[in-house]
Design a protein around this motif. Structure first.
Motif, mmCIF file in Angstrom:
data_model
loop_
_atom_site.group_PDB
_atom_site.id
_atom_site.type_symbol
_atom_site.label_atom_id
_atom_site.label_comp_id
_atom_site.label_asym_id
_atom_site.label_seq_id
_atom_site.Cartn_x
_atom_site.Cartn_y
_atom_site.Cartn_z
ATOM 1 N N GLY A 186 76.976 -20.194 -56.929
ATOM 2 C CA GLY A 186 77.489 -20.358 -55.572
ATOM 3 C C GLY A 186 76.639 -19.632 -54.551
ATOM 4 O O GLY A 186 76.333 -20.172 -53.470
ATOM 5 N N TYR A 187 76.253 -18.377 -54.909
ATOM 6 C CA TYR A 187 75.395 -17.618 -53.992
ATOM 7 C C TYR A 187 74.058 -18.332 -53.778
ATOM 8 O O TYR A 187 73.532 -18.385 -52.658
ATOM 9 C CB TYR A 187 75.137 -16.214 -54.538
ATOM 10 N N VAL A 188 73.521 -18.882 -54.864
ATOM 11 C CA VAL A 188 72.220 -19.560 -54.764
ATOM 12 C C VAL A 188 72.332 -20.757 -53.824
ATOM 13 O O VAL A 188 71.469 -20.984 -52.968
ATOM 14 C CB VAL A 188 71.735 -19.987 -56.162
ATOM 15 N N GLU A 189 73.393 -21.541 -53.990
ATOM 16 C CA GLU A 189 73.565 -22.702 -53.121
ATOM 17 C C GLU A 189 73.675 -22.280 -51.660
ATOM 18 O O GLU A 189 73.077 -22.894 -50.773
ATOM 19 C CB GLU A 189 74.808 -23.485 -53.552
ATOM 20 N N GLU A 190 74.470 -21.205 -51.425
ATOM 21 C CA GLU A 190 74.626 -20.737 -50.051
ATOM 22 C C GLU A 190 73.307 -20.219 -49.484
ATOM 23 O O GLU A 190 72.938 -20.520 -48.343
ATOM 24 C CB GLU A 190 75.683 -19.625 -49.995
ATOM 25 N N ILE A 191 72.587 -19.458 -50.301
ATOM 26 C CA ILE A 191 71.343 -18.868 -49.801
ATOM 27 C C ILE A 191 70.270 -19.937 -49.631
ATOM 28 O O ILE A 191 69.464 -19.878 -48.692
ATOM 29 C CB ILE A 191 70.872 -17.748 -50.752
ATOM 30 N N VAL A 192 70.269 -20.937 -50.531
ATOM 31 C CA VAL A 192 69.299 -22.030 -50.376
ATOM 32 C C VAL A 192 69.560 -22.767 -49.063
ATOM 33 O O VAL A 192 68.635 -23.057 -48.289
ATOM 34 C CB VAL A 192 69.375 -22.992 -51.573
ATOM 35 N N ALA A 193 70.858 -23.050 -48.819
ATOM 36 C CA ALA A 193 71.192 -23.720 -47.561
ATOM 37 C C ALA A 193 70.825 -22.840 -46.371
ATOM 38 O O ALA A 193 70.280 -23.326 -45.362
ATOM 39 C CB ALA A 193 72.678 -24.064 -47.542
ATOM 40 N N SER A 194 71.131 -21.533 -46.505
ATOM 41 C CA SER A 194 70.800 -20.612 -45.412
ATOM 42 C C SER A 194 69.290 -20.508 -45.218
ATOM 43 O O SER A 194 68.802 -20.437 -44.081
ATOM 44 C CB SER A 194 71.391 -19.233 -45.715
ATOM 45 N N ALA A 195 68.546 -20.510 -46.335
ATOM 46 C CA ALA A 195 67.088 -20.420 -46.226
ATOM 47 C C ALA A 195 66.510 -21.656 -45.554
ATOM 48 O O ALA A 195 65.602 -21.561 -44.711
ATOM 49 C CB ALA A 195 66.477 -20.231 -47.615
ATOM 50 N N LYS A 196 67.061 -22.814 -45.923
ATOM 51 C CA LYS A 196 66.583 -24.038 -45.279
ATOM 52 C C LYS A 196 66.904 -24.022 -43.787
ATOM 53 O O LYS A 196 66.090 -24.428 -42.954
ATOM 54 C CB LYS A 196 67.210 -25.252 -45.950
#
Length: 629
Positions: free
Chosen positions: A371-381
């Motif tokens: 979940g954190y990875v998905e959130e951070i990936v979206a945030s990074a994009k």
């Protein structure tokens, strides 16, 4: 950054393909210092266990040795005190001890002094003398010719009344009786002796050894006269002074061996007349103790070793192996990032103990990491998109500012240079210059109260309004500021403002009509003279109060004069210690320049500010505009 956040951040970087953070850097972030060598937990646990076993053995052996030695010594004291008390009672019954002792010491050669005889031999000797003693006892009126009756009933007066031959027989009989009593009381390993004092004063100078059970070196012998030195034998002296004493135990050396020595006073007529001495070597005590300690330590070592092996086998199967499997599963997870496979492995291999609970927690953590990875990936994009937009905005903003120099090559009567360095991607400073007619050059420098995108938008609007006012025919800086201020105050819910300096240079005369809306004092350098601040009149910054009035003033620039206008990012630049560059530093940099061309002055001042900051990030946008006529 804690370990969990770092782990998630590392996962994101791997999935994004950047890999700009390494595990080695993460270890340094979590725990700086010297790197420790990894070790297997089973070896560490084994070392701790065997260390505890060794300490337990040493402590147990020490305690057991002390307890055993104390118990053996107490037993020795108890048994020997019983023997000493029996000896004391056996010898105190001799009533004629004074006469007998005097006779023994005066007729040593006449007394039978057998050596190395057993108690049965003394019985035979006593039986041979029974007939002679019976005749003497009958003469003295004693009831029975036994050594108990003779010893108890024979008085000094009766002994003195006997003939010399009868005295010799009686003295020999009582001497053998005394030795017989002594031998009957000794144990298998003990050494016994009875020493009578031969004088009546407080501490006699010599003693008579009535009997002894050993010929050991240094030990009293049969029929021996031994000198007593009070300074060398304080125990005997104390016993002599204390007739009521029950005896004393001490340690002494005999024949090169440590022995336990017991002394018991023998009292006659209220005075100490003899001392019974008993000796036993401590070697036997030590051997017994060491044997006990050795057996105990051996049993303890075997028991602890078996226990340790069983415990280590148990730990290896129930703790170490499951932890190693979890470690391997996590290592695979960090390679494949397949949380579903990790969950299946940990669930399938889950042991029913605390390690199983750890597996459950790791499964939950892996789900949260996804979940954190998905959130951070979206945030990074999203961040990348914003950064790209800010990069475009920065280029757009810089495109709004004139950057081509010389801007007016057809006008040779002045030199002009300006630059703006934003503290963020986009800045809130502005500068502008343009001709409103062939003889009038407009110069504008401003500083918005905020930074970033809001300040950039505010700056763009102000710049456009100022230029629009001049294009509509205004040639008065104060009037332009008045109109722009009223327009910026309308709808300014964020209460943002901008400080501005506007000047209109008449190229034919060198007259510069200026107005200042709360901006920094300009620096003026007359030809051949140092720069100094021109402290003009300040008005209210633009955007704060509508209908604010501003004041014009005029500067006359002659050939070689230089005007330097800047924003507060120059004097308020900070170094690592927190000090500011200040106006003094700026003036020093301007005056130190060897070339007074506008571009050279701006660049030398920029270098001076950068050297003062020493790598510290800029506190504010930095803008400089310089003109020379």
């Amino acid at each position: 950054m804690d370990s969990r956040c770092f782990f998630v951040y590392y996962v994101v970087n791997l999935k994004l393909g950047t890999e700009n953070v390494s595990l080695r850097q993460g270890k340094e972030m979590r725990k700086p210092g010297k790197k420790k060598k990894d070790g297997r937990i089973i070896l560490q646990a084994s070392g701790i266990l065997f260390g505890m076993m060794l300490v337990t053995i040493l402590v147990s052996a020490t305690v057991l040795f002390s307890v055993t030695l104390k118990r053996v010594e107490d037993k020795f004291r108890s048994e020997k005190e019983m023997v000493m008390q029996a000896v004391k009672k056996s010898f105190e019954y001799i009533t004629a001890s004074d006469s007998l002792l005097n006779y023994w010491t005066e007729h040593l050669d006449e007394i039978a002094n057998p050596k190395d005889l057993k108690i049965e031999d003394y019985n035979s000797l006593l039986d041979q003398m029974t007939e002679e003693i019976a005749g003497i006892s009958e003469k003295l009126g004693l009831t029975a010719p036994t050594y108990i009756v003779v010893g108890r009933d024979l008085t000094d007066e009766q002994f003195q009344s006997l003939s010399p031959e009868e005295q010799r027989i009686m003295a020999n009989y009582m001497y053998l009786v005394s030795i017989y009593v002594l031998l009957s009381l000794q144990d298998e390993e003990g050494r016994l002796s009875v020493s009578y004092f031969t004088e009546d004063h407080l501490f006699p100078g010599q003693s008579f050894v009535l009997g002894s059970s050993t010929d050991a070196e240094g030990f009293p012998r049969h029929g021996e006269l031994r000198p007593y030195n009070p300074g060398k034998n304080p125990v005997i002296e104390r016993l002599y002074r204390e007739p009521e004493s029950n005896g004393v135990l001490e340690y002494a050396w005999y024949s090169g061996k440590l022995c336990v020595v017991g002394h018991v006073p023998i009292v006659a007529n209220g005075e100490v007349r003899a001392v019974y001495t008993m000796i036993e070597e401590v070697d036997s005590v030590l051997v017994e103790t060491m044997n006990s300690v050795g057996v105990f330590c051996l049993v303890l070592i075997i028991g602890l070793l078996l226990t340790g092996v069983i415990v280590m086998i148990f730990f290896r199967r129930k703790l170490f192996r499951p932890i190693v499997r979890i470690q391997e599963d996590i290592r695979d997870y960090t390679t494949t990032w397949d949380s579903k496979a990790l969950t299946e492995k940990l669930t399938e291999e889950r042991p029913p103990n605390e390690v199983g609970k750890l597996s459950d927690d790791i499964v939950v953590l892996s789900d949260k990491i996804d979940g954190y990875v998905e959130e951070i990936v979206a945030s990074a994009k999203k961040r990348e998109r914003i950064e790209a937009e800010l990069d475009v905005a920065s280029k757009v903003q810089m495109g709004m500012l004139p950057t081509e120099f010389p801007t007016f090559p057809e006008h040779k009567g002045f030199g002009l240079f300006a630059c703006m360095t934003p503290a963020k991607e986009v800045g809130g400073d502005l500068y502008d210059f343009y001709l409103i007619d062939p003889d009038h050059l407009v110069l504008v420098v401003g500083d918005v109260s905020d930074k970033g995108v809001p300040a950039a938008l505010f700056m763009a609007r102000v710049k456009a309004l100022v230029k629009s006012a001049f294009q509509h025919g205004h040639k008065n800086p104060a009037q332009v500021l008045f109109e722009v201020n009223n327009q910026m105050c309308a709808g300014n819910d964020e209460c943002m403002f901008v400080t501005m300096w506007i000047g209109i240079l008449e190229l034919s005369t060198g007259n510069l009509l200026c107005s200042n809306a709360g901006h920094e004092y300009p620096a003026l350098g007359k030809a051949g003279k140092d720069f100094c601040l021109y402290k003009d009149t300040h008005g209210i910054p633009v955007g704060l109060m509508p209908e604010s009035l501003y004041q014009d003033y005029t500067l006359t620039l002659q050939t070689g004069d230089v005007l330097f206008v800047y924003t507060d990012g120059v004097p308020e630049a900070h170094n690592p210690e927190g000090d500011m560059f200040m106006e003094e530093g700026m003036l020093a940099a301007l005056n130190a320049a060897s070339d007074r061309e506008p571009k050279a002055l701006v660049e030398s001042t920029s270098r001076a500010v950068a050297a003062f900051a020493a790598g510290r990030d800029a506190f504010d946008d930095i803008t400089m505009l310089c003109i020379r006529v």
